[in-house]
Design an enzyme around this catalytic site. Sequence first.
Site, PDB file in Angstrom:
ATOM      1  N   ALA A  71     -18.241  68.343  53.475  1.00 22.32           N
ATOM      2  CA  ALA A  71     -17.389  69.548  53.383  1.00 22.32           C
ATOM      3  C   ALA A  71     -17.271  70.029  51.935  1.00 22.32           C
ATOM      4  O   ALA A  71     -17.383  71.229  51.656  1.00 22.32           O
ATOM      5  CB  ALA A  71     -16.001  69.251  53.962  1.00 22.32           C
ATOM      6  N   LYS A 111     -13.439  60.518  43.039  1.00 22.48           N
ATOM      7  CA  LYS A 111     -12.854  59.333  42.392  1.00 22.48           C
ATOM      8  C   LYS A 111     -13.889  58.229  42.191  1.00 22.48           C
ATOM      9  O   LYS A 111     -13.619  57.253  41.523  1.00 22.48           O
ATOM     10  CB  LYS A 111     -11.650  58.831  43.178  1.00 22.48           C
ATOM     11  CG  LYS A 111     -11.935  58.257  44.534  1.00 22.48           C
ATOM     12  CD  LYS A 111     -10.653  57.748  45.187  1.00 22.48           C
ATOM     13  CE  LYS A 111     -10.929  57.245  46.583  1.00 22.48           C
ATOM     14  NZ  LYS A 111      -9.725  56.795  47.273  1.00 22.48           N
ATOM     15  N   ALA A 136     -22.333  57.954  57.690  1.00 23.86           N
ATOM     16  CA  ALA A 136     -22.401  58.425  59.081  1.00 23.86           C
ATOM     17  C   ALA A 136     -23.780  58.109  59.649  1.00 23.86           C
ATOM     18  O   ALA A 136     -24.799  58.460  59.067  1.00 23.86           O
ATOM     19  CB  ALA A 136     -22.125  59.920  59.143  1.00 23.86           C
ATOM     20  N   GLY A 179     -24.835  58.046  63.497  1.00 23.33           N
ATOM     21  CA  GLY A 179     -25.343  58.615  64.750  1.00 23.33           C
ATOM     22  C   GLY A 179     -25.943  59.983  64.612  1.00 23.33           C
ATOM     23  O   GLY A 179     -27.079  60.226  64.994  1.00 23.33           O
ATOM     24  N   GLY A 180     -25.180  60.916  64.033  1.00 23.49           N
ATOM     25  CA  GLY A 180     -25.793  62.219  63.905  1.00 23.49           C
ATOM     26  C   GLY A 180     -24.847  63.379  63.817  1.00 23.49           C
ATOM     27  O   GLY A 180     -23.663  63.218  63.537  1.00 23.49           O
ATOM     28  N   GLU A 183     -24.708  61.234  73.170  1.00 25.12           N
ATOM     29  CA  GLU A 183     -23.587  60.336  72.860  1.00 25.12           C
ATOM     30  C   GLU A 183     -22.492  60.581  73.880  1.00 25.12           C
ATOM     31  O   GLU A 183     -22.543  61.562  74.628  1.00 25.12           O
ATOM     32  CB  GLU A 183     -23.076  60.567  71.431  1.00 25.12           C
ATOM     33  CG  GLU A 183     -23.936  59.868  70.393  1.00 25.12           C
ATOM     34  CD  GLU A 183     -23.514  60.074  68.954  1.00 25.12           C
ATOM     35  OE1 GLU A 183     -24.009  59.336  68.108  1.00 25.12           O
ATOM     36  OE2 GLU A 183     -22.706  60.982  68.682  1.00 25.12           O
ATOM     37  N   HIS A 200     -13.393  53.574  66.927  1.00 25.98           N
ATOM     38  CA  HIS A 200     -14.773  53.468  67.419  1.00 25.98           C
ATOM     39  C   HIS A 200     -14.892  52.153  68.174  1.00 25.98           C
ATOM     40  O   HIS A 200     -14.452  51.112  67.679  1.00 25.98           O
ATOM     41  CB  HIS A 200     -15.757  53.503  66.238  1.00 25.98           C
ATOM     42  CG  HIS A 200     -17.161  53.807  66.660  1.00 25.98           C
ATOM     43  ND1 HIS A 200     -17.929  52.910  67.360  1.00 25.98           N
ATOM     44  CD2 HIS A 200     -17.924  54.911  66.501  1.00 25.98           C
ATOM     45  CE1 HIS A 200     -19.113  53.459  67.596  1.00 25.98           C
ATOM     46  NE2 HIS A 200     -19.132  54.678  67.092  1.00 25.98           N
ATOM     47  N   ARG A 254     -14.519  57.690  73.842  1.00 23.81           N
ATOM     48  CA  ARG A 254     -14.302  56.539  72.956  1.00 23.81           C
ATOM     49  C   ARG A 254     -12.981  55.815  73.171  1.00 23.81           C
ATOM     50  O   ARG A 254     -12.910  54.595  73.075  1.00 23.81           O
ATOM     51  CB  ARG A 254     -14.332  57.015  71.505  1.00 23.81           C
ATOM     52  CG  ARG A 254     -15.710  57.127  71.006  1.00 23.81           C
ATOM     53  CD  ARG A 254     -15.734  57.520  69.572  1.00 23.81           C
ATOM     54  NE  ARG A 254     -17.127  57.796  69.301  1.00 23.81           N
ATOM     55  CZ  ARG A 254     -17.596  58.271  68.187  1.00 23.81           C
ATOM     56  NH1 ARG A 254     -16.780  58.536  67.197  1.00 23.81           N
ATOM     57  NH2 ARG A 254     -18.873  58.472  68.030  1.00 23.81           N
ATOM     58  N   HIS A 267     -11.781  54.722  62.987  1.00 25.61           N
ATOM     59  CA  HIS A 267     -13.019  55.421  62.647  1.00 25.61           C
ATOM     60  C   HIS A 267     -12.775  56.812  62.089  1.00 25.61           C
ATOM     61  O   HIS A 267     -13.450  57.255  61.154  1.00 25.61           O
ATOM     62  CB  HIS A 267     -13.861  55.499  63.924  1.00 25.61           C
ATOM     63  CG  HIS A 267     -15.218  56.080  63.754  1.00 25.61           C
ATOM     64  ND1 HIS A 267     -16.146  55.564  62.875  1.00 25.61           N
ATOM     65  CD2 HIS A 267     -15.829  57.138  64.365  1.00 25.61           C
ATOM     66  CE1 HIS A 267     -17.262  56.280  62.946  1.00 25.61           C
ATOM     67  NE2 HIS A 267     -17.092  57.244  63.823  1.00 25.61           N
ATOM     68  N   ARG A 289     -11.781  63.431  69.062  1.00 26.49           N
ATOM     69  CA  ARG A 289     -12.980  64.128  68.573  1.00 26.49           C
ATOM     70  C   ARG A 289     -14.200  63.793  69.426  1.00 26.49           C
ATOM     71  O   ARG A 289     -14.457  62.630  69.739  1.00 26.49           O
ATOM     72  CB  ARG A 289     -13.246  63.705  67.128  1.00 26.49           C
ATOM     73  CG  ARG A 289     -14.460  64.327  66.503  1.00 26.49           C
ATOM     74  CD  ARG A 289     -14.610  63.822  65.085  1.00 26.49           C
ATOM     75  NE  ARG A 289     -14.817  62.395  65.064  1.00 26.49           N
ATOM     76  CZ  ARG A 289     -16.004  61.811  65.002  1.00 26.49           C
ATOM     77  NH1 ARG A 289     -17.106  62.525  64.912  1.00 26.49           N
ATOM     78  NH2 ARG A 289     -16.106  60.506  65.005  1.00 26.49           N
ATOM     79  N   SER A 346     -18.097  65.809  63.668  1.00 28.38           N
ATOM     80  CA  SER A 346     -17.399  65.852  62.369  1.00 28.38           C
ATOM     81  C   SER A 346     -18.302  66.292  61.222  1.00 28.38           C
ATOM     82  O   SER A 346     -17.856  67.037  60.342  1.00 28.38           O
ATOM     83  CB  SER A 346     -16.749  64.519  62.045  1.00 28.38           C
ATOM     84  OG  SER A 346     -17.611  63.472  62.334  1.00 28.38           O
ATOM     85  N   LEU A 347     -19.564  65.878  61.217  1.00 27.58           N
ATOM     86  CA  LEU A 347     -20.454  66.371  60.153  1.00 27.58           C
ATOM     87  C   LEU A 347     -20.621  67.885  60.326  1.00 27.58           C
ATOM     88  O   LEU A 347     -20.656  68.644  59.351  1.00 27.58           O
ATOM     89  CB  LEU A 347     -21.818  65.671  60.200  1.00 27.58           C
ATOM     90  CG  LEU A 347     -21.836  64.184  59.813  1.00 27.58           C
ATOM     91  CD1 LEU A 347     -23.224  63.587  60.041  1.00 27.58           C
ATOM     92  CD2 LEU A 347     -21.414  63.959  58.371  1.00 27.58           C
TER      93      LEU A 347
HETATM   94  C1  SIN Z   1     -21.653  56.923  65.639  1.00 25.64           C
HETATM   95  O1  SIN Z   1     -22.793  56.929  65.170  1.00 25.64           O
HETATM   96  O2  SIN Z   1     -21.326  56.265  66.609  1.00 25.64           O
HETATM   97  C2  SIN Z   1     -20.621  57.734  64.958  1.00 25.64           C
HETATM   98  C3  SIN Z   1     -20.783  59.134  65.272  1.00 25.64           C
HETATM   99  C4  SIN Z   1     -19.489  59.832  65.139  1.00 25.64           C
HETATM  100  O3  SIN Z   1     -18.459  59.184  64.949  1.00 25.64           O
HETATM  101  O4  SIN Z   1     -19.466  61.047  65.264  1.00 25.64           O
END
Ligand code: SIN
Length: 513
Positions: free
Chosen positions: A16, A35, A46, A48-49, A113, A228, A274, A335, A370, A375-376
């Site tokens: 961000a 920092k 991160a 997964g994607g 996912e 997570h 989750r 997480h 979420r 989030s990315l």
């Molecule tokens: C993961 O790779 O399980 C994390 C992906 C996420 O938290 O969006």
Amino acid sequence: MNTESTDFLIIGSGVAGLRAAIELAPFGKVLVVTKDRPSECSTEYAQGGIAAVISDEDTVGIHLEDTLKAGDGLCREEAVRTLVEEGTDRIMELIEWGAEFDREGMKLALTLEAAHSRRRILHAHGDSTGKELERALLQKVLTLKSVRKYPFAITVDLIVNNGECHGAYVLKDSELTALFAKATILATGGAGQLYSRTTNPLVATGDGMAIAFRAGAQLEDMEFIQFHPTSLYSPTAPQFLLSESMRGEGAVLLNTSKQRFMAGYHPKEELAPRDVVSRAIISEMVKTNSRHVYLDLRHLEKDFLKQRFPQIYATCLRYDVDITEDLIPVSPAAHYIMGGVRTNLDGETNIPGLYAAGEVACTGVHGANRLASNSLLEGLVYGARAGSAAGRTSVVPSGKTERKAAPSSIPNSDEIKKNLRRVMWEKVGIIRCAESLGKARSVLSGYDAVVRKEYALRHELELKNMLTVARIITEAADRRRGSVGAHYRSDCKERGAQWQEHISLDRESFYPY
Ligand code: SIN
């Protein structure tokens, strides 16, 4: 005290912060304060994607629906719509800047996912997606002459004059500097370090939320912490995320009696939301009197696993777990925080001149839970939007400041931190109730005197911030007398009468210090 001026100040250098810096570059001088070293942020870790509408079988409407469903009725629909509508363009732009996502032939490879009804998760180098995003963004920033990095400087507080934000006080090499700016963007990430089990890096101490709160900003949805389900559990290994995409590719969960159990909890089994999977794991751990369950990939092709999850394979191997042959001990870990500094769709907070983007912010895109890999995407979309809005700010910073150097110290800071992290995990964790929250409040309030003082060392400032954010999470969790999304109360399992209301806290409505 030194003083310095810039046009725009960004605190934090994850997805961000860097995306905001790129957007702001044409408008004037941009200073990116961090920092630690710039790449030491949650983005970097991160795995997964990043979710986006890429496939022909997917649409903005389906991504919107999946996100709203995961958010369990508390997403701001407009914020989600903006996220999914602008997401694909932000990703294509990133590819133009050099980001390399994995491909199948010429096409972008997409995985699945939990709670996604389409394959829409892009990934890079198998399981190092965040690292690739960070690399591409840092490389792009290097080409922008107006953007300067300012590493190893911790933000102590925001400069607020007449209710407007005029920059921040930062501490670097024990020197306090007042950095004045027309606009300040908080992009400091999350607060996973408040919990003794977390997938987050050491830097995730809730700094942005705490300094914004002290400055008078509103924090919203702070009771919603995502745990997570699968973090490596081993007394001899560091806590390490085992990406949800492993379950997306077919990994299954077994209890310590080597039995699959997810079918007893949710029709989507391992790909249930989750919070459902995390609570199911906790329940199996209680039943079998064990500290973990297992993730099992042994039925999947070995070469595929090594190539699809190279980082996870290598890391686990270092701790004597071969993911192609062994059962992997896992347990849940904190997480992501869905709440944060409340913003509108342009990242504006209730303080003129102060913006927030990424995990530190609460735009409302995540609601009560979420959707994985959003989030990315949020960092990219809302980082760009905050940057664009901040570039148009009309706040004129004044050079007035009265801040003095801070001499206090916390003699037993390690012990306080350990207690804080334990109490948050045990009493404000995956399952909460009035009694556990009351206990947490009583432990945390015992440290209020620590929070009231000022400090001049990074670890002390972080601890002060952690204690502040812990109190706010506990308060919000106590006020929500019902179970919604990731917030589960064993003493009120139903949603509760006012479940659709968001809980917002600020210094006026809740000021324990
Ligand atoms: C993961 O790779 O399980 C994390 C992906 C996420 O938290 O969006």
